[in-house]
Write a protein that holds these residues in place. Sequence first.
Motif, PDB file in Angstrom:
ATOM      1  N   GLU A 247      -6.406  -4.014   1.641  1.00  0.00           N
ATOM      2  CA  GLU A 247      -7.610  -4.703   1.175  1.00  0.00           C
ATOM      3  C   GLU A 247      -8.873  -3.977   1.631  1.00  0.00           C
ATOM      4  N   ALA A 248      -8.850  -3.477   2.857  1.00  0.00           N
ATOM      5  CA  ALA A 248     -10.047  -2.872   3.442  1.00  0.00           C
ATOM      6  C   ALA A 248     -10.267  -1.429   3.015  1.00  0.00           C
ATOM      7  N   ARG A 249      -9.177  -0.684   2.760  1.00  0.00           N
ATOM      8  CA  ARG A 249      -9.322   0.767   2.623  1.00  0.00           C
ATOM      9  C   ARG A 249      -8.870   1.350   1.294  1.00  0.00           C
ATOM     10  N   ALA A 250      -8.163   0.587   0.485  1.00  0.00           N
ATOM     11  CA  ALA A 250      -7.573   1.164  -0.725  1.00  0.00           C
ATOM     12  C   ALA A 250      -8.620   1.757  -1.658  1.00  0.00           C
ATOM     13  N   THR A 251      -9.737   1.077  -1.860  1.00  0.00           N
ATOM     14  CA  THR A 251     -10.773   1.569  -2.771  1.00  0.00           C
ATOM     15  C   THR A 251     -11.321   2.917  -2.320  1.00  0.00           C
ATOM     16  N   GLU A 252     -11.638   3.004  -1.029  1.00  0.00           N
ATOM     17  CA  GLU A 252     -12.156   4.262  -0.463  1.00  0.00           C
ATOM     18  C   GLU A 252     -11.149   5.397  -0.604  1.00  0.00           C
ATOM     19  N   LEU A 253      -9.881   5.109  -0.341  1.00  0.00           N
ATOM     20  CA  LEU A 253      -8.856   6.150  -0.399  1.00  0.00           C
ATOM     21  C   LEU A 253      -8.554   6.548  -1.846  1.00  0.00           C
TER      22      LEU A 253
END
Length: 318
Positions: A247-253
Amino acid sequence: MKQEYQDLILQATGAEALCIGDTIQTLWSGYGQIVRVHLEGSDRPSVVVKHVVFPHESAHPGGWNTDLSHQRKVRSYQVETHWYQHYSTDDGCRVPVCLAARSFGDEQLIVLEDLDVAGFDQRRTSVNGTEIRACLRWLAQFHARFLGASPEGLWPIGTYWHLETRPDELEAMADRDLQAAAGRIDQILNDCRFKTIVHGDAKLANFCFSTQGSEVAAVDFQYVGGGCGMKDVVYFLGSCMDERECEARATELLDYYFVELKEAVSEEVTFAELEAEWREMYAFAWTDFHRFLLGWMPGHRKINKYSRRLAKEVLLKL
C-alpha cells in the motif's frame, strides 16, 4: 552422479577432474536437485548443475499430486532447457551462461555458470530499497529486450499460475465472483497489444545479488514465456513486501520500473502507449495471481487486504 553425467560436465568445461560438492537445493516436489560441482584443470573453479529426475510418484507440498501437475512440471523443465540453449540476454538482465544441457531418458542435466564465482554470491530473504530497485531494473531490461518477441519453444503464455494450466485450482476456489471472472481477466491480459517474454517465476528467491546488492542476476526459467510484463512485476513485489508495504510503496516502485523500462526500450516503440496499457494491467495481473492462490492455498499469507482491494477494483471494471 553417473559417469556419463560427469563426462558431460568435463567435456563442457574442459576440466580434467571434478568433485561433487554441496546440494544447493532440492527441486520442487522431489524432481531432482541443484548441486555445485568443483573443477580441476578448468578456467572455471566450479559450475552449478541442475539435475532433474522425473519421479514415478511426486510429493507435492500442497497435495496437488495429479497427472496434469506432473505433465506441467515435465514441460517446464523442457522449456527451461530450450531457454538456456536458444535464448540469450546481456549484462542488463544477467542470467547464468549455459555450458551444456542434455536429456537422459527420464533425467535431464543442465550445466550452468556458477553465479557465485561471477560476483552474484548473495541471496536475500528480505530486501532494502536498493535491492528492490535492482530487481525491478533487471525486469525492465529483460522485458525491453524481448518486447514483441515470439516465445518460440517456450510457454506460449508464461508464468506458473496461468489459468489454462490450472483448472483444478480454479475449480477449488470459494470466491465464486472471481472464479466466474477468471477467464475474462485472463483474456484481457492475453489480448495486450504490447507483449514480451516474462520470466514467469520472478520471486525474490530467484535473484542472486552482488555484494552491495546493487546488481542482480536471475535463475529458474521453468515458466518463461509470452505475456504482459506486469505479471513479473506484481509477482516480484508480492514476494518481498507485505500488504502494508505494498500500500505504501507500490506506486513509487511501479514508477521506477517504468523509468527503467523507458530507458531500455527501442525508440521505435511508442512508450506512452506501452506504459498506459501496462499500468492498466497492473491490477489485472495482481488479481490473476490472487485468483491462483485462492484455489491453490486459501490460507496463503499473500492473500491479504491489498490483494483483495485490487481484485474488487478489477471486478468492478469488468
